[in-house]
Motif scaffolding. Structure first.
Motif: not given
Length: 223
Positions: A5-30
């Motif tokens: 909020h204070i400094s949106p472009g601060h380079p430290a944000l790249v390092v501190l950023r959490p890993n992605p939140i992943l939605h998943y979907s796919g076919h059932m198996i026979s």
């Protein structure tokens, strides 16, 4: 969060950023021995390997989706192996969900789903409703997918992370409201900014010969 909020472009944000939140979907198996289906049981090891490679490449901080036999359970198993949190959405009454989306593939999948659920320190279950399932009512599955996708995107925004989607899909386009292709299409409509395009695991070579590949699918088949 305060730094963003204070400094949106601060380079430290790249390092501190959490890993992605992943939605998943796919076919059932026979079920074992069946010669038709979106993914045949004989190809489970290949599917598991492809999912493992994709999950390790994306390296998410948590996964969000459902728990049908096949792709869903394999993704949750991999997430738990990676010590990631899994938020699992169930569309209706547990007994009906197990019958419609798990048990048809064989008893082993029901046991594996239960093993995932029992990892309570990592796996959170969200019930959309405890109502019974109305046969051939795909909207229950579609609503569950929309809720899971929304949760993934909102969690990503709250954590200042990217929202990503992993789809196990055989490439057959459909017009139904539920299933892997429907989830892929819905996610595509939200792509922009920190909501990134889907990563597709192509399973067209893992399917059996279907009597008909229609543009409209039943809810169970769409998974």
């Amino acid at each position: 969060t305060q730094l963003s909020h204070i400094s949106p472009g601060h380079p430290a944000l790249v390092v501190l950023r959490p890993n992605p939140i992943l939605h998943y979907s796919g076919h059932m198996i026979s079920a074992p021995g069946e010669a038709e289906g979106r993914i045949l049981a004989m190809h489970e090891a290949t599917l598991a390997m492809r999912i493992s490679e994709a999950m390790e490449a994306i390296n998410p901080s948590m996964v969000v989706g459902s728990l049908a036999s096949g792709a869903d359970i394999l993704i949750v198993e991999k997430a738990l192996e990676m010590d990631l949190k899994a938020e699992v959405f169930i569309p209706f009454h547990d007994r009906d969900f197990h019958r419609e989306s798990i048990q048809a593939a064989g008893a082993d999948w029901a046991l594996r789903a239960r093993a995932c659920i029992d990892r309570k320190e990592l796996c959170t279950i969200v019930h959309m409703t405890n109502d019974r399932y109305i046969p051939d009512h795909g909207e229950a599955f579609a609503a569950c997918s929309r809720r899971a996708m929304g949760a993934a995107i909102l969690t990503a925004r709250r954590k200042r992370a990217e929202a990503r989607q992993l789809v196990v899909w055989d490439g057959v386009e459909t017009s139904g409201s539920a299933g892997a292709d429907a989830d892929r299409r819905l996610w595509a409509s939200a792509v922009g900014g920190d909501v990134k395009p889907s990563r597709i695991i192509n399973v067209s070579d893992l399917s059996g010969a279907l009597k008909q590949r229609q543009a409209t699918e039943k809810p169970k088949e769409s998974r």
